[in-house]
Motif scaffolding. Structure first.
Motif, mmCIF file in Angstrom:
data_model
loop_
_atom_site.group_PDB
_atom_site.id
_atom_site.type_symbol
_atom_site.label_atom_id
_atom_site.label_comp_id
_atom_site.label_asym_id
_atom_site.label_seq_id
_atom_site.Cartn_x
_atom_site.Cartn_y
_atom_site.Cartn_z
ATOM 1 N N VAL A 188 13.668 53.869 -29.962
ATOM 2 C CA VAL A 188 13.077 53.698 -28.631
ATOM 3 C C VAL A 188 11.671 54.283 -28.657
ATOM 4 C CG1 VAL A 188 13.204 54.354 -26.198
ATOM 5 C CG2 VAL A 188 15.292 53.762 -27.439
ATOM 6 N N GLY A 189 10.693 53.495 -28.247
ATOM 7 C CA GLY A 189 9.311 53.967 -28.221
ATOM 8 C C GLY A 189 8.806 54.144 -26.803
ATOM 9 N N VAL A 190 7.907 55.092 -26.624
ATOM 10 C CA VAL A 190 7.205 55.256 -25.344
ATOM 11 C C VAL A 190 5.834 54.620 -25.504
ATOM 12 C CG1 VAL A 190 6.319 56.869 -23.625
ATOM 13 C CG2 VAL A 190 8.421 57.408 -24.877
ATOM 14 N N ASN A 191 5.568 53.574 -24.732
ATOM 15 C CA ASN A 191 4.332 52.810 -24.910
ATOM 16 C C ASN A 191 3.155 53.430 -24.163
ATOM 17 O OD1 ASN A 191 4.573 51.957 -22.184
ATOM 18 N ND2 ASN A 191 5.789 50.176 -22.798
ATOM 19 N N GLU A 192 2.015 52.755 -24.210
ATOM 20 C CA GLU A 192 0.797 53.293 -23.594
ATOM 21 C C GLU A 192 0.874 53.356 -22.076
ATOM 22 O OE1 GLU A 192 -1.736 50.458 -25.841
ATOM 23 O OE2 GLU A 192 -2.950 52.239 -26.265
ATOM 24 N N ASP A 193 1.796 52.595 -21.495
ATOM 25 C CA ASP A 193 2.004 52.639 -20.049
ATOM 26 C C ASP A 193 2.977 53.742 -19.642
ATOM 27 O OD1 ASP A 193 0.307 50.489 -19.619
ATOM 28 O OD2 ASP A 193 1.911 49.026 -19.968
ATOM 29 N N HIS A 194 3.381 54.568 -20.614
ATOM 30 C CA HIS A 194 4.300 55.683 -20.376
ATOM 31 C C HIS A 194 5.712 55.203 -20.069
ATOM 32 C CE1 HIS A 194 0.832 58.677 -19.283
ATOM 33 N NE2 HIS A 194 0.674 58.091 -20.462
ATOM 34 N N LYS A 195 6.043 53.985 -20.449
ATOM 35 C CA LYS A 195 7.382 53.446 -20.246
ATOM 36 C C LYS A 195 8.111 53.356 -21.584
ATOM 37 C CE LYS A 195 6.133 50.655 -16.209
ATOM 38 N NZ LYS A 195 6.089 49.292 -15.639
ATOM 39 N N ARG A 196 9.422 53.531 -21.535
ATOM 40 C CA ARG A 196 10.216 53.407 -22.746
ATOM 41 C C ARG A 196 10.520 51.945 -23.052
ATOM 42 N NH1 ARG A 196 15.240 56.991 -21.446
ATOM 43 N NH2 ARG A 196 14.706 56.245 -19.370
ATOM 44 N N VAL A 371 23.493 43.999 -25.181
ATOM 45 C CA VAL A 371 23.549 45.221 -24.364
ATOM 46 C C VAL A 371 22.186 45.903 -24.346
ATOM 47 C CG1 VAL A 371 24.522 47.539 -24.196
ATOM 48 C CG2 VAL A 371 26.016 45.613 -24.717
ATOM 49 N N LEU A 372 21.574 46.055 -25.525
ATOM 50 C CA LEU A 372 20.289 46.748 -25.618
ATOM 51 C C LEU A 372 19.188 45.986 -24.894
ATOM 52 C CD1 LEU A 372 20.325 47.948 -29.354
ATOM 53 C CD2 LEU A 372 20.774 49.293 -27.302
ATOM 54 N N LYS A 373 19.174 44.668 -25.022
ATOM 55 C CA LYS A 373 18.123 43.880 -24.359
ATOM 56 C C LYS A 373 18.252 43.973 -22.842
ATOM 57 C CE LYS A 373 15.613 39.530 -24.514
ATOM 58 N NZ LYS A 373 15.199 39.619 -23.105
ATOM 59 N N ASP A 374 19.457 43.855 -22.335
ATOM 60 C CA ASP A 374 19.651 43.977 -20.893
ATOM 61 C C ASP A 374 19.274 45.370 -20.406
ATOM 62 O OD1 ASP A 374 20.391 41.417 -20.493
ATOM 63 O OD2 ASP A 374 22.522 41.793 -20.175
ATOM 64 N N TYR A 375 19.666 46.392 -21.151
ATOM 65 C CA TYR A 375 19.334 47.768 -20.766
ATOM 66 C C TYR A 375 17.825 47.971 -20.785
ATOM 67 C CZ TYR A 375 19.890 52.841 -20.440
ATOM 68 O OH TYR A 375 19.840 54.147 -20.019
ATOM 69 N N ASP A 376 17.177 47.383 -21.768
ATOM 70 C CA ASP A 376 15.722 47.492 -21.891
ATOM 71 C C ASP A 376 15.025 46.849 -20.696
ATOM 72 O OD1 ASP A 376 13.426 48.261 -23.572
ATOM 73 O OD2 ASP A 376 13.076 46.112 -23.739
ATOM 74 N N GLU A 377 15.471 45.663 -20.311
ATOM 75 C CA GLU A 377 14.829 44.922 -19.231
ATOM 76 C C GLU A 377 15.155 45.480 -17.850
ATOM 77 O OE1 GLU A 377 15.957 40.878 -19.596
ATOM 78 O OE2 GLU A 377 14.586 40.449 -21.239
ATOM 79 N N LEU A 378 16.402 45.887 -17.653
ATOM 80 C CA LEU A 378 16.850 46.259 -16.310
ATOM 81 C C LEU A 378 16.664 47.734 -15.992
ATOM 82 C CD1 LEU A 378 20.178 44.206 -16.205
ATOM 83 C CD2 LEU A 378 17.906 43.537 -15.399
#
Length: 389
Positions: A188-196, A371-378
């Motif tokens: 899991v990465g934290v991007n430049e927008d400070h979102k995971r 599961v991971l894609k849904d968790y990532d998006e939602l």
């Protein structure tokens, strides 16, 4: 003609419906809301309301078709709007059911391959609302597998992830008529927008240096750049792979695992003060302050045999456990451990627990990926993780 506008939160609706005993009138109301929601979604897709003439229109209406939709209260029948080119698809059936579709496909695959039990069959019927066929499994698999593969191999070029968390969990898979353990690597990465953002996952035989190196190489081949900080536990293979794969990056040892490792070397009784002092190290704001407190602890407890092993562990791992203190102070509580992965792992476990033993590795990839894609998006992409500077 009066136009009705509904702001529907599907997550809320689904949670409210679970376990409910709705009568026919309330069920009809739910059908009305969902139908209207899909109607408005089609208007947004077409960029045009009914009978409206506009140059922005992208397609035309093409009536409706009926489709069953499973809720925990039972099956309902909805009027699904469609477009002339056939490209419109309501999010109700895609966004909020991908994980359930993957779960159903995996469970039915167990039935098809003859490795199921009576309970598995009953669970499939409960999820689907009816008995399902092999062709049903094939249709879901054909639709879900490319979708998961595309997401898991998407390009990371042009993106920066200053902080990366990584961990592994274990699942059981049937392989060559045996049940074997497999490791699932997750990053899991934290991007430049400070979102995971879940940047990758990989299923392999076990947790080794070679396995982690292969996982990191796959991320780098997709465009991942070396982060400022990689946060993980102290698995030897993982630690070595991080140092080799991410030149110039610092490794942050999870402080939760580190403290647990130190305390395991202590007697259970009459060590409360020592434990409290060790915990205080990780409340300090700078590395200088943390080192000073460590020196104080070492000086006070040096020569006391019952603290010897714990002090050795503390000295050995201290520097790796305080790397987060070089970052902005408001980030410290969020960078010093892998706790944020625990919720993600529990979500995978919740779905994986229904299966217990995957019929093959591809079915594990399909379900865990969904599961991971849904968790990532939602969840992850909805809000900022790190506070603004």
């Amino acid at each position: 003609m009066t136009q009705f506008n509904f702001n529907v939160d599907m997550d809320v609706i689904k949670e409210e419906l679970i376990g409910s005993n709705l009568n026919a009138t309330i069920k009809s109301s739910i059908i009305l809301i969902l139908n209207q929601m899909m109607e408005q979604e089609r208007d947004e897709y077409l960029k045009s309301s009914s009978y409206e003439r506009t140059g922005d229109r992208v397609d035309y209406r093409n009536g409706y078709y009926e489709r069953d939709y499973m809720l925990s209260i039972g099956k309902i029948t909805l009027k699904v709007p469609r477009s002339r080119n056939g490209k419109f698809s309501p999010s109700l059936f895609e966004r909020y059911q991908r994980t359930d579709q993957a779960l159903i496909a995996t469970m039915v695959e167990m039935v098809v391959q003859g490795v199921s039990t009576r309970k598995v069959t009953q669970a499939v019927v409960k999820l689907c609302g009816e008995n399902v066929s092999k062709s049903f499994v094939s249709s879901l698999t054909e639709r879900l597998d490319p979708f998961v593969k595309e997401w898991s191999s998407r390009s990371l070029v042009g993106k920066e992830y200053p902080y990366i968390y990584t961990d592994a969990l274990y699942i059981k898979v049937r392989e060559y008529q045996k049940v074997v353990s497999k490791a699932v690597y997750i990053a899991v990465g934290v991007n430049e927008d400070h979102k995971r953002e879940i940047i990758g996952f990989h299923i392999t035989h076990d947790e080794t240096k070679a396995g982690w190196e292969s996982f990191f190489e796959s991320l780098q081949s997709r465009g991942l750049l070396s982060p400022k900080l990689v946060i993980s536990d102290a698995h030897k293979g993982l630690k070595a792979a991080i140092h080799e794969a991410f030149t110039g990056s610092s490794w942050q040892r999870c402080t939760v695992h580190f403290k647990r490792n130190i305390f395991s070397a202590l007697p259970k009784k009459e060590t409360e003060t020592f434990r409290s002092l060790v915990k205080d190290i990780f409340t300090r704001q700078t590395q200088k302050e943390a080192r000073a407190l460590y020196q104080e602890i070492a000086s006070n407890y040096e020569g006391q045999k019952k603290y010897e092993n714990a002090l050795n562990k503390l000295e050995e791992g201290l520097e790796d456990a305080i790397q987060y203190m070089s970052e902005q102070k408001s980030y410290h509580p969020l960078l010093r451990s892998t706790n944020n992965l625990e919720r993600l792992n529990s979500e995978v476990r919740r779905r994986e627990g229904v299966i217990r033993i995957f019929p093959n590795q591809q079915s594990a990839f399909r379900l865990i990926g969904a599961v991971l894609k849904d968790y990532d998006e939602l969840r992850l992409c909805k809000r900022k993780y790190l506070p603004e500077t």
